[in-house]
Design an enzyme around this catalytic site. Structure first.
Site, mmCIF file in Angstrom:
data_model
loop_
_atom_site.group_PDB
_atom_site.id
_atom_site.type_symbol
_atom_site.label_atom_id
_atom_site.label_comp_id
_atom_site.label_asym_id
_atom_site.label_seq_id
_atom_site.Cartn_x
_atom_site.Cartn_y
_atom_site.Cartn_z
ATOM 1 N N HIS A 24 0.827 -1.026 -0.031
ATOM 2 C CA HIS A 24 0.159 -0.123 0.077
ATOM 3 C C HIS A 24 0.799 1.348 -0.069
ATOM 4 C CE1 HIS A 24 -4.030 -1.655 1.012
ATOM 5 N NE2 HIS A 24 -3.073 -2.905 1.118
ATOM 6 N N ASP A 118 -5.423 5.952 2.890
ATOM 7 C CA ASP A 118 -5.668 4.462 2.171
ATOM 8 C C ASP A 118 -7.261 4.215 2.612
ATOM 9 O OD1 ASP A 118 -5.795 1.762 2.099
ATOM 10 O OD2 ASP A 118 -3.521 2.049 1.746
#
Length: 288
Positions: A24, A118
């Site tokens: 990520h 995120d």
């Protein structure tokens, strides 16, 4: 024209907050580099152990440490999914959620104009809102995993209403995915290219694989090796012939030329999309 585009950000401060996994962090760091080239001042927030994996040479990108609560089960070197034992996944997620005060302090200190967070950190948005900082959610998962999530949620909703539960058409994908934060899914999608082996049997969960393989051949960036009709296996000489053709033959020249053309088109599309993203982020940051 180029110099003007690079200054679109005009010093706007952006805080990027990825999930504590390199899968990520890496794409969001790439986004940070692109934004910095457009004139944005970028802060990337993560745990100290994760930041040690990042090689940052950009003066307009600052790596900011987020310290999670420590515990005997989760010392600082475990504040990452990299090498984390599976039984500590939920412990890490809880520790990340418990870092809300530290995240709030970072917002107070950095005073960003915009937060990019995120999707696995959904709790970051309301905290940013309490600081009057607009927030943009980013999905780092691939289209396939997002598709599976949406299908699962719609199936559950349909079943609750008494409707028929339809299975996901590519059931193998569901078996390979793992859930984080209840409904979010992370997955690894392996790229294909060069030699395409027609290794998929005619089963329901292989249809998508076969479709992707056919597409690679149809657009001219791969050649196909089929199974022997009699034995159902690949013949060594067929595989060797395909590899030789890619390396030394005219078909290899054609494949490489097609890859270059497609790559050029993809890069041009990516640049255009980034211009649109930059404009949108600049506009959102002005709403603070």
């Amino acid at each position: 024209m180029v110099d003007t585009q690079k200054k679109v950000g005009n010093g706007i401060k952006v805080l990027i907050f990825p999930f504590v996994a390199m899968g990520h962090i890496t794409p969001l760091f790439e986004l940070a580099k692109k934004l910095s080239k457009k004139g944005f001042h970028v802060y990337l927030l993560s745990t100290p152990i994760n930041l040690t994996f990042i090689h940052n040479t950009h003066s307009s990108i600052h790596l900011v440490e987020l310290h999670l609560p420590e515990s005997p089960d989760l010392p600082p070197h475990r504040h990452t999914t990299n090498g984390l034992p599976p039984h500590l996944n939920l412990t890490l997620q809880r520790a990340l959620r418990e870092s809300e005060p530290a995240f709030s302090d970072a917002l107070t200190t950095l005073r960003p104009n915009l937060l990019i967070y995120d999707a696995l950190n959904p709790w970051a948005a309301p905290i940013a809102g309490s600081h009057s900082v607009p927030a943009v959610q980013v999905f780092t998962s691939g289209a396939a995993s997002c598709s599976y999530v949406i299908h699962t949620l719609l199936r559950e909703e349909n079943a609750h209403d008494g409707g028929k539960e339809e299975e996901y058409p590519v059931s193998e994908l569901g078996r390979r995915l793992s859930f984080h934060d209840q409904e979010m899914i992370r997955t690894i999608i392996q790229a294909q290219g060069g030699i395409v082996l027609d290794g998929c049997r005619d089963t329901e969960d292989a249809k998508e694989k076969k479709r992707r393989s056919r597409l690679i051949v149809e657009i001219g960036v791969g050649v196909e090796v089929v199974r022997d009709d009699r034995t159902g296996r690949f013949r060594h000489e067929d595989v060797a012939r395909a590899i030789s053709g890619i390396i030394h033959g005219k078909v290899g020249d054609i494949v490489r030329r097609n890859v270059q053309v497609i790559g050029k088109n993809v890069r041009a599309k990516s640049l255009k999309e980034m211009e649109e993203v930059v404009a949108m982020l600049a506009q959102l940051s002005c709403q603070k």
